[in-house]
Design a protein around this motif. Structure first.
Motif, PDB file in Angstrom:
ATOM      1  N   PRO A  72       0.804  -1.224   0.000  1.00  0.00           N
ATOM      2  CA  PRO A  72       0.000   0.000   0.000  1.00  0.00           C
ATOM      3  C   PRO A  72       0.841   1.280   0.000  1.00  0.00           C
ATOM      4  O   PRO A  72       0.325   2.358  -0.277  1.00  0.00           O
ATOM      5  CB  PRO A  72      -0.819  -0.109   1.279  1.00  0.00           C
ATOM      6  CG  PRO A  72      -0.006  -0.993   2.162  1.00  0.00           C
ATOM      7  CD  PRO A  72       0.721  -1.940   1.263  1.00  0.00           C
ATOM      8  N   SER A  73       2.124   1.159   0.319  1.00  0.00           N
ATOM      9  CA  SER A  73       2.986   2.344   0.381  1.00  0.00           C
ATOM     10  C   SER A  73       4.444   1.925   0.167  1.00  0.00           C
ATOM     11  O   SER A  73       4.755   0.744   0.023  1.00  0.00           O
ATOM     12  CB  SER A  73       2.837   3.036   1.738  1.00  0.00           C
ATOM     13  OG  SER A  73       3.193   2.157   2.779  1.00  0.00           O
ATOM     14  N   LEU A  74       5.318   2.909   0.171  1.00  0.00           N
ATOM     15  CA  LEU A  74       6.748   2.639   0.031  1.00  0.00           C
ATOM     16  C   LEU A  74       7.277   1.883   1.246  1.00  0.00           C
ATOM     17  O   LEU A  74       6.781   2.064   2.359  1.00  0.00           O
ATOM     18  CB  LEU A  74       7.523   3.951  -0.108  1.00  0.00           C
ATOM     19  CG  LEU A  74       7.268   4.768  -1.357  1.00  0.00           C
ATOM     20  CD1 LEU A  74       8.055   6.070  -1.293  1.00  0.00           C
ATOM     21  CD2 LEU A  74       7.622   3.994  -2.608  1.00  0.00           C
ATOM     22  N   THR A  75       8.283   1.054   1.016  1.00  0.00           N
ATOM     23  CA  THR A  75       8.991   0.377   2.099  1.00  0.00           C
ATOM     24  C   THR A  75      10.363   1.020   2.193  1.00  0.00           C
ATOM     25  O   THR A  75      11.192   0.856   1.298  1.00  0.00           O
ATOM     26  CB  THR A  75       9.122  -1.137   1.803  1.00  0.00           C
ATOM     27  OG1 THR A  75       7.814  -1.682   1.624  1.00  0.00           O
ATOM     28  CG2 THR A  75       9.817  -1.854   2.945  1.00  0.00           C
ATOM     29  N   PRO A  76      10.621   1.791   3.262  1.00  0.00           N
ATOM     30  CA  PRO A  76      11.912   2.469   3.396  1.00  0.00           C
ATOM     31  C   PRO A  76      13.058   1.474   3.601  1.00  0.00           C
ATOM     32  O   PRO A  76      12.849   0.301   3.934  1.00  0.00           O
ATOM     33  CB  PRO A  76      11.734   3.337   4.647  1.00  0.00           C
ATOM     34  CG  PRO A  76      10.265   3.406   4.890  1.00  0.00           C
ATOM     35  CD  PRO A  76       9.697   2.146   4.336  1.00  0.00           C
ATOM     36  N   VAL A  77      14.261   1.960   3.436  1.00  0.00           N
ATOM     37  CA  VAL A  77      15.471   1.165   3.674  1.00  0.00           C
ATOM     38  C   VAL A  77      15.418   0.583   5.083  1.00  0.00           C
ATOM     39  O   VAL A  77      14.993   1.248   6.026  1.00  0.00           O
ATOM     40  CB  VAL A  77      16.726   2.053   3.488  1.00  0.00           C
ATOM     41  CG1 VAL A  77      17.994   1.306   3.864  1.00  0.00           C
ATOM     42  CG2 VAL A  77      16.795   2.567   2.061  1.00  0.00           C
ATOM     43  N   GLN A  78      15.831  -0.685   5.204  1.00  0.00           N
ATOM     44  CA  GLN A  78      15.879  -1.423   6.471  1.00  0.00           C
ATOM     45  C   GLN A  78      14.500  -1.663   7.092  1.00  0.00           C
ATOM     46  O   GLN A  78      14.394  -1.916   8.283  1.00  0.00           O
ATOM     47  CB  GLN A  78      16.807  -0.741   7.479  1.00  0.00           C
ATOM     48  CG  GLN A  78      18.234  -0.587   6.986  1.00  0.00           C
ATOM     49  CD  GLN A  78      18.877  -1.927   6.623  1.00  0.00           C
ATOM     50  OE1 GLN A  78      18.801  -2.876   7.369  1.00  0.00           O
ATOM     51  NE2 GLN A  78      19.506  -1.989   5.463  1.00  0.00           N
ATOM     52  N   SER A  79      13.444  -1.609   6.273  1.00  0.00           N
ATOM     53  CA  SER A  79      12.086  -1.913   6.723  1.00  0.00           C
ATOM     54  C   SER A  79      11.561  -3.097   5.926  1.00  0.00           C
ATOM     55  O   SER A  79      12.185  -3.543   4.962  1.00  0.00           O
ATOM     56  CB  SER A  79      11.164  -0.714   6.520  1.00  0.00           C
ATOM     57  OG  SER A  79      11.579   0.355   7.325  1.00  0.00           O
ATOM     58  N   SER A  80      10.386  -3.601   6.315  1.00  0.00           N
ATOM     59  CA  SER A  80       9.808  -4.762   5.648  1.00  0.00           C
ATOM     60  C   SER A  80       8.362  -4.512   5.260  1.00  0.00           C
ATOM     61  O   SER A  80       7.658  -3.735   5.895  1.00  0.00           O
ATOM     62  CB  SER A  80       9.844  -5.982   6.579  1.00  0.00           C
ATOM     63  OG  SER A  80      11.150  -6.330   6.900  1.00  0.00           O
ATOM     64  N   PHE A  81       7.930  -5.225   4.235  1.00  0.00           N
ATOM     65  CA  PHE A  81       6.531  -5.293   3.832  1.00  0.00           C
ATOM     66  C   PHE A  81       6.079  -6.720   4.122  1.00  0.00           C
ATOM     67  O   PHE A  81       6.685  -7.680   3.634  1.00  0.00           O
ATOM     68  CB  PHE A  81       6.381  -4.955   2.351  1.00  0.00           C
ATOM     69  CG  PHE A  81       5.045  -5.348   1.757  1.00  0.00           C
ATOM     70  CD1 PHE A  81       3.884  -4.740   2.185  1.00  0.00           C
ATOM     71  CD2 PHE A  81       4.962  -6.324   0.784  1.00  0.00           C
ATOM     72  CE1 PHE A  81       2.655  -5.092   1.648  1.00  0.00           C
ATOM     73  CE2 PHE A  81       3.738  -6.679   0.232  1.00  0.00           C
ATOM     74  CZ  PHE A  81       2.580  -6.058   0.674  1.00  0.00           C
ATOM     75  N   ALA A  82       5.053  -6.897   4.929  1.00  0.00           N
ATOM     76  CA  ALA A  82       4.560  -8.225   5.291  1.00  0.00           C
ATOM     77  C   ALA A  82       3.287  -8.542   4.530  1.00  0.00           C
ATOM     78  O   ALA A  82       2.408  -7.691   4.375  1.00  0.00           O
ATOM     79  CB  ALA A  82       4.309  -8.295   6.791  1.00  0.00           C
ATOM     80  N   VAL A  83       3.197  -9.790   4.059  1.00  0.00           N
ATOM     81  CA  VAL A  83       2.001 -10.236   3.343  1.00  0.00           C
ATOM     82  C   VAL A  83       1.722 -11.688   3.728  1.00  0.00           C
ATOM     83  O   VAL A  83       2.642 -12.502   3.797  1.00  0.00           O
ATOM     84  CB  VAL A  83       2.172 -10.066   1.812  1.00  0.00           C
ATOM     85  CG1 VAL A  83       3.359 -10.828   1.288  1.00  0.00           C
ATOM     86  CG2 VAL A  83       0.912 -10.465   1.074  1.00  0.00           C
ATOM     87  N   LYS A  84       0.473 -11.988   4.034  1.00  0.00           N
ATOM     88  CA  LYS A  84       0.066 -13.357   4.340  1.00  0.00           C
ATOM     89  C   LYS A  84      -0.444 -13.989   3.055  1.00  0.00           C
ATOM     90  O   LYS A  84      -1.367 -13.469   2.421  1.00  0.00           O
ATOM     91  CB  LYS A  84      -1.013 -13.386   5.416  1.00  0.00           C
ATOM     92  CG  LYS A  84      -1.245 -14.768   5.950  1.00  0.00           C
ATOM     93  CD  LYS A  84      -2.006 -14.702   7.247  1.00  0.00           C
ATOM     94  CE  LYS A  84      -1.733 -15.957   8.033  1.00  0.00           C
ATOM     95  NZ  LYS A  84      -2.351 -15.899   9.348  1.00  0.00           N
ATOM     96  N   LEU A  85       0.176 -15.100   2.669  1.00  0.00           N
ATOM     97  CA  LEU A  85      -0.142 -15.744   1.401  1.00  0.00           C
ATOM     98  C   LEU A  85      -1.109 -16.899   1.633  1.00  0.00           C
ATOM     99  O   LEU A  85      -0.783 -17.876   2.303  1.00  0.00           O
ATOM    100  CB  LEU A  85       1.149 -16.224   0.738  1.00  0.00           C
ATOM    101  CG  LEU A  85       2.118 -15.066   0.470  1.00  0.00           C
ATOM    102  CD1 LEU A  85       3.465 -15.580   0.047  1.00  0.00           C
ATOM    103  CD2 LEU A  85       1.541 -14.141  -0.574  1.00  0.00           C
TER     104      LEU A  85
END
Length: 78
Positions: A42-55
Motif C-alpha cells: 500500500p505504500s513505500l517500504t523504506p530502507v531497512q524496513s519490511s513489507f509483510a504479506v500473508k499468502l
C-alpha cells in the motif's frame, strides 16, 4: 537481481528492503500490478524496513519493485 522463495499456504512473508533506496513491492506485470493483489504494497517500504504479506492461495507469484522493475522476485505457495 531476482529471488525465489517457496512457502506453504497461510505463511506470513516479510519482504525486507536491504537496498540503498525506498522500494514499492508490486505484483507483475509492470505497471498494471494485476497478477496477485496481496503482493501490492500500500505504500513505500523504506530502507531497512519490511513489507509483510500473508499468502493464502496456492500458486506461483511474480513481483517486482515498482520503482525499479528490474528488481524482481518469485514466491511459490504450496
Amino acid at each position: 537481481p531476482s529471488e525465489t522463495l517457496t512457502v506453504t499456504v497461510d505463511t506470513l512473508v516479510n519482504i525486507r528492503n536491504d537496498s540503498t533506496g525506498d522500494l514499492r513491492v508490486a505484483s507483475d506485470p509492470h505497471p498494471a500490478h494485476t497478477s496477485y493483489s496481496p503482493l501490492n504494497a500500500p505504500s513505500l517500504t523504506p530502507v531497512q524496513s519490511s513489507f509483510a504479506v500473508k499468502l493464502m492461495d496456492k500458486g506461483t507469484y511474480h513481483f517486482h519493485n515498482h520503482l525499479n522493475p528490474a528488481h524482481t522476485g518469485t514466491i511459490i505457495v504450496q
